[in-house]
Structures are given as structure tokens and as C-alpha cells.
Design a protein around this motif. Structure first.
Motif, mmCIF file in Angstrom:
data_model
loop_
_atom_site.group_PDB
_atom_site.id
_atom_site.type_symbol
_atom_site.label_atom_id
_atom_site.label_comp_id
_atom_site.label_asym_id
_atom_site.label_seq_id
_atom_site.Cartn_x
_atom_site.Cartn_y
_atom_site.Cartn_z
ATOM 1 N N HIS A 41 14.460 -6.772 7.404
ATOM 2 C CA HIS A 41 13.618 -5.633 7.041
ATOM 3 C C HIS A 41 13.118 -5.695 5.610
ATOM 4 C CE1 HIS A 41 15.976 -3.883 10.473
ATOM 5 N NE2 HIS A 41 14.727 -3.894 10.882
ATOM 6 N N THR A 42 13.173 -6.856 5.018
ATOM 7 C CA THR A 42 12.615 -7.024 3.687
ATOM 8 C C THR A 42 11.223 -7.640 3.825
ATOM 9 O OG1 THR A 42 13.095 -7.767 1.447
ATOM 10 C CG2 THR A 42 13.623 -9.311 3.238
ATOM 11 N N THR A 43 10.596 -7.929 2.726
ATOM 12 C CA THR A 43 9.231 -8.442 2.760
ATOM 13 C C THR A 43 9.064 -9.546 1.724
ATOM 14 O OG1 THR A 43 6.922 -7.752 2.781
ATOM 15 C CG2 THR A 43 8.310 -6.732 1.126
ATOM 16 N N THR A 44 7.987 -10.255 1.824
ATOM 17 C CA THR A 44 7.712 -11.317 0.855
ATOM 18 C C THR A 44 7.192 -10.697 -0.443
ATOM 19 O OG1 THR A 44 5.417 -11.559 1.549
ATOM 20 C CG2 THR A 44 7.071 -12.909 2.713
ATOM 21 N N PRO A 45 7.331 -11.413 -1.559
ATOM 22 C CA PRO A 45 6.776 -10.902 -2.813
ATOM 23 C C PRO A 45 5.267 -10.647 -2.710
ATOM 24 C CG PRO A 45 8.266 -12.718 -3.258
ATOM 25 C CD PRO A 45 8.096 -12.650 -1.764
ATOM 26 N N GLU A 46 4.569 -11.508 -1.992
ATOM 27 C CA GLU A 46 3.114 -11.343 -1.853
ATOM 28 C C GLU A 46 2.765 -10.058 -1.102
ATOM 29 O OE1 GLU A 46 4.824 -14.113 -0.803
ATOM 30 O OE2 GLU A 46 4.387 -15.365 -2.534
ATOM 31 N N ALA A 47 3.499 -9.778 -0.026
ATOM 32 C CA ALA A 47 3.230 -8.566 0.758
ATOM 33 C C ALA A 47 3.582 -7.313 -0.043
ATOM 34 C CB ALA A 47 4.005 -8.601 2.078
ATOM 35 N N LEU A 48 4.681 -7.365 -0.796
ATOM 36 C CA LEU A 48 5.055 -6.214 -1.622
ATOM 37 C C LEU A 48 4.029 -6.004 -2.726
ATOM 38 C CD1 LEU A 48 6.927 -3.930 -2.346
ATOM 39 C CD2 LEU A 48 8.333 -5.577 -3.629
ATOM 40 N N ARG A 49 3.577 -7.087 -3.347
ATOM 41 C CA ARG A 49 2.541 -6.978 -4.388
ATOM 42 C C ARG A 49 1.290 -6.291 -3.824
ATOM 43 N NH1 ARG A 49 1.952 -9.643 -8.982
ATOM 44 N NH2 ARG A 49 3.424 -11.272 -8.394
ATOM 45 N N ALA A 50 0.858 -6.713 -2.640
ATOM 46 C CA ALA A 50 -0.321 -6.123 -2.008
ATOM 47 C C ALA A 50 -0.102 -4.648 -1.697
ATOM 48 C CB ALA A 50 -0.674 -6.895 -0.737
ATOM 49 N N LEU A 51 1.091 -4.298 -1.208
ATOM 50 C CA LEU A 51 1.394 -2.899 -0.902
ATOM 51 C C LEU A 51 1.343 -2.043 -2.157
ATOM 52 C CD1 LEU A 51 2.455 -0.655 1.032
ATOM 53 C CD2 LEU A 51 4.748 -1.387 0.370
ATOM 54 N N LEU A 52 1.999 -2.508 -3.226
ATOM 55 C CA LEU A 52 2.000 -1.753 -4.477
ATOM 56 C C LEU A 52 0.586 -1.590 -5.024
ATOM 57 C CD1 LEU A 52 5.159 -3.318 -6.151
ATOM 58 C CD2 LEU A 52 4.946 -1.003 -5.217
ATOM 59 N N GLU A 53 -0.170 -2.676 -5.045
ATOM 60 C CA GLU A 53 -1.548 -2.606 -5.562
ATOM 61 C C GLU A 53 -2.416 -1.696 -4.715
ATOM 62 O OE1 GLU A 53 -2.574 -6.759 -5.848
ATOM 63 O OE2 GLU A 53 -1.709 -6.917 -7.867
ATOM 64 N N SER A 54 -2.216 -1.690 -3.393
ATOM 65 C CA SER A 54 -3.020 -0.817 -2.521
ATOM 66 C C SER A 54 -2.743 0.657 -2.786
ATOM 67 C CB SER A 54 -2.764 -1.138 -1.045
ATOM 68 O OG SER A 54 -1.503 -0.638 -0.620
ATOM 69 N N ARG A 55 -1.582 0.942 -3.357
ATOM 70 C CA ARG A 55 -1.214 2.326 -3.684
ATOM 71 C C ARG A 55 -1.454 2.649 -5.152
ATOM 72 N NH1 ARG A 55 4.229 3.258 -0.051
ATOM 73 N NH2 ARG A 55 3.205 2.804 1.925
ATOM 74 N N GLY A 56 -2.115 1.724 -5.859
ATOM 75 C CA GLY A 56 -2.430 1.943 -7.263
ATOM 76 C C GLY A 56 -1.231 1.807 -8.188
ATOM 77 N N LEU A 57 -0.206 1.099 -7.733
ATOM 78 C CA LEU A 57 1.005 0.917 -8.533
ATOM 79 C C LEU A 57 1.051 -0.498 -9.091
ATOM 80 C CD1 LEU A 57 3.444 2.643 -6.027
ATOM 81 C CD2 LEU A 57 2.547 3.595 -8.161
ATOM 82 N N PRO A 58 1.614 -0.654 -10.278
ATOM 83 C CA PRO A 58 1.699 -1.996 -10.856
ATOM 84 C C PRO A 58 2.772 -2.823 -10.139
ATOM 85 C CG PRO A 58 2.766 -0.402 -12.296
ATOM 86 C CD PRO A 58 2.125 0.378 -11.183
ATOM 87 N N PRO A 59 2.470 -4.063 -9.820
ATOM 88 C CA PRO A 59 3.454 -4.931 -9.151
ATOM 89 C C PRO A 59 4.339 -5.646 -10.173
ATOM 90 C CG PRO A 59 1.352 -6.031 -9.224
ATOM 91 C CD PRO A 59 1.147 -4.667 -9.855
ATOM 92 N N TYR A 60 5.244 -4.904 -10.773
ATOM 93 C CA TYR A 60 6.129 -5.493 -11.773
ATOM 94 C C TYR A 60 6.961 -6.616 -11.163
ATOM 95 C CZ TYR A 60 5.090 -1.398 -14.654
ATOM 96 O OH TYR A 60 4.449 -0.430 -15.380
ATOM 97 N N GLU A 61 7.092 -7.701 -11.911
ATOM 98 C CA GLU A 61 7.861 -8.848 -11.427
ATOM 99 C C GLU A 61 9.304 -8.474 -11.118
ATOM 100 O OE1 GLU A 61 6.670 -11.821 -10.495
ATOM 101 O OE2 GLU A 61 4.715 -10.967 -10.957
ATOM 102 N N ASP A 62 9.894 -7.562 -11.911
ATOM 103 C CA ASP A 62 11.268 -7.139 -11.653
ATOM 104 C C ASP A 62 11.387 -6.421 -10.309
ATOM 105 O OD1 ASP A 62 12.170 -8.236 -14.010
ATOM 106 O OD2 ASP A 62 12.179 -6.341 -15.113
ATOM 107 N N ALA A 63 10.362 -5.655 -9.937
ATOM 108 C CA ALA A 63 10.386 -4.977 -8.638
ATOM 109 C C ALA A 63 10.297 -5.993 -7.505
ATOM 110 C CB ALA A 63 9.235 -3.974 -8.539
#
Length: 87
Positions: A41-63
Motif C-alpha cells: 500500500h505504499t507508492t513510488t517516489p515519482e507517484a507521490l511527487r505527482a500527487l503532492l504537486e497535483s495538490r499544490g504541495l511541495p514534494p520535499y525529498e524527506d517526504a
């Protein structure tokens, strides 16, 4: 969300998977709470980055790193709450 890569399908204790990044106190608390994560139930860094950016959130590397260590969290039989999940 994308599935984890190379997952065994078994829940993993968060204290074990993130031990190198946690303080001793945090490891003890996570062990006491018996927090577990299911890599299915986890996701790839690329998919999480896209999700965060789609919500206007910064994709911090630590996240993104935290998702790899502790993503896919959920309830164990001993916890009343759930761990972080990007869903």
C-alpha cells in the motif's frame, strides 16, 4: 497509487524499516504501538511527487524518503489510530 516495488506482501514493523532514520525514543514508541506498514500500500517516489504537486504541495525529498521507509501504514491490532498514508 502505484504499488511498492519488490514487495513481499507481508506487513513490516515501522520501527524496523525506519530504524536508521529514527531516534532511539521514536523506535521505542513505534515498537510499543506496534506500528506496521504494508509495502503493498505504499507508492513510488515519482507517484507521490505527482500527487503532492497535483495538490499544490511541495514534494520535499524527506517526504519522499519517508514514504519509502514508513508508507503503507495502517492499523495494527494494538493501535486505535492509523499511521500516515497519502490517500
Amino acid at each position: 497509487m502505484s504499488k511498492a516495488r519488490g514487495s513481499s506482501g507481508r506487513p513490516i514493523r515501522v520501527a524496523d524499516s525506519a530504524r536508521k532514520r529514527l531516534s532511539r525514543h521514536a523506535v521505542e514508541v513505534f515498537q510499543e504501538l506496534d506500528l506496521r506498514r504494508d509495502p503493498e500500500h505504499t507508492t513510488t517516489p515519482e507517484a507521490l511527487r505527482a500527487l503532492l504537486e497535483s495538490r499544490g504541495l511541495p514534494p520535499y525529498e524527506d517526504a519522499l524518503e519517508l514514504e519509502g521507509l514508513a508508507g503503507g501504514g495502517g492499523r495494527s491490532r494494538r493501535t486505535s489510530g492509523s499511521a500516515c498514508s497519502p490517500r
